[in-house]
Design a protein around this motif. Structure first.
Motif, PDB file in Angstrom:
ATOM      1  N   LEU A 171      -7.588   4.805  -4.408  1.00  0.00           N
ATOM      2  CA  LEU A 171      -7.432   3.598  -3.580  1.00  0.00           C
ATOM      3  C   LEU A 171      -8.672   3.303  -2.733  1.00  0.00           C
ATOM      4  CD1 LEU A 171      -3.715   4.088  -2.400  1.00  0.00           C
ATOM      5  CD2 LEU A 171      -4.554   2.702  -4.300  1.00  0.00           C
ATOM      6  N   ARG A 204       0.847  -1.200   0.000  1.00  0.00           N
ATOM      7  CA  ARG A 204       0.000   0.000   0.000  1.00  0.00           C
ATOM      8  C   ARG A 204       0.884   1.252   0.000  1.00  0.00           C
ATOM      9  NH1 ARG A 204      -5.375   1.192   0.871  1.00  0.00           N
ATOM     10  NH2 ARG A 204      -5.549  -0.603  -0.541  1.00  0.00           N
ATOM     11  N   HIS A 260      -0.382   6.894   6.086  1.00  0.00           N
ATOM     12  CA  HIS A 260       0.598   6.098   5.330  1.00  0.00           C
ATOM     13  C   HIS A 260       1.815   6.950   4.955  1.00  0.00           C
ATOM     14  CE1 HIS A 260      -1.307   2.226   4.939  1.00  0.00           C
ATOM     15  NE2 HIS A 260      -2.420   2.742   4.429  1.00  0.00           N
TER      16      HIS A 260
END
Length: 205
Positions: A167, A146, A177
């Protein structure tokens, strides 16, 4: 008389080294090669007593040449001559049994000492390279799939909102992230993250 093969992609350096050895009565240059492909062919043809090679060259680099020579002529000593004091190729050359490591600005006396020693089975490492040769490898940076996907899209110029939409996650998730990516790469911005990831071949554009 020691037969020496010089492999380096810089003509000025090859010529300069040849001139040094022309003044030395016990060393004869039996070949000059601009890359590892030519160097390997000359090594097979001339059967030198020692190979002096650069690390970074086109077509076949010094590490590949060293690996090939280890298979074909395992007793042939190789001295690595380089300006590139990067840790990985120096450690690779050591593992492959290189007998000497010199920076290209080494003086004539040092070059001759190392070459003569290598033929006798001695190993010499330029003192300035010691830290590189014995330093531990930096820890590998492991991005999740990811994180890799997000960083790739950042590199393509997409904003967090667009990446979140692509996403099918929230923008807050993307930012979380990104924080993780920054921490792993030791950077503080998108631009730094992309530059560092490209440098480490973690992503491609």
């Amino acid at each position: 008389m020691m037969k020496l093969l010089i492999v380096d992609d810089h003509q000025i350096l090859r010529t300069g080294l040849e001139l040094i050895f022309e003044t030395v009565p016990d060393i004869e240059v039996v070949g000059l090669a601009e890359n590892g492909v030519v160097g390997l062919a000359l090594a097979r043809q001339q059967h030198p007593d020692l190979v002096l090679t650069d690390i970074r060259m086109p077509q076949m680099d010094g590490i590949t040449l060293l690996r090939q020579l280890r298979q074909e002529q395992p007793d042939l000593p190789v001295v690595v001559l380089t300006t590139f004091d990067d840790q990985a190729p120096i450690q690779q050359a050591m593992q492959l049994g290189a007998k000497g490591f010199l920076l290209k600005d080494a003086d004539q006396a040092t070059i001759l000492k190392v070459i003569r020693g290598a033929v006798k089975g001695e190993t010499y490492l330029e003192p300035r390279l010691t830290g590189k040769a014995f330093a531990p490898h930096p820890p590998a940076i492991d991005l999740t799939s990811r994180e890799h996907a997000i960083l790739t899209q950042v590199a393509q110029g997409l904003h967090s909102k667009e990446i979140a939409s692509n996403l099918d996650v929230s923008e807050r998730t993307i930012k979380a992230h990104l924080t993780s990516i920054y921490n792993k790469l030791g950077v503080f911005s998108r631009a730094e993250a992309v530059a560092k990831a490209l440098q480490l071949n973690l992503i491609e554009l």
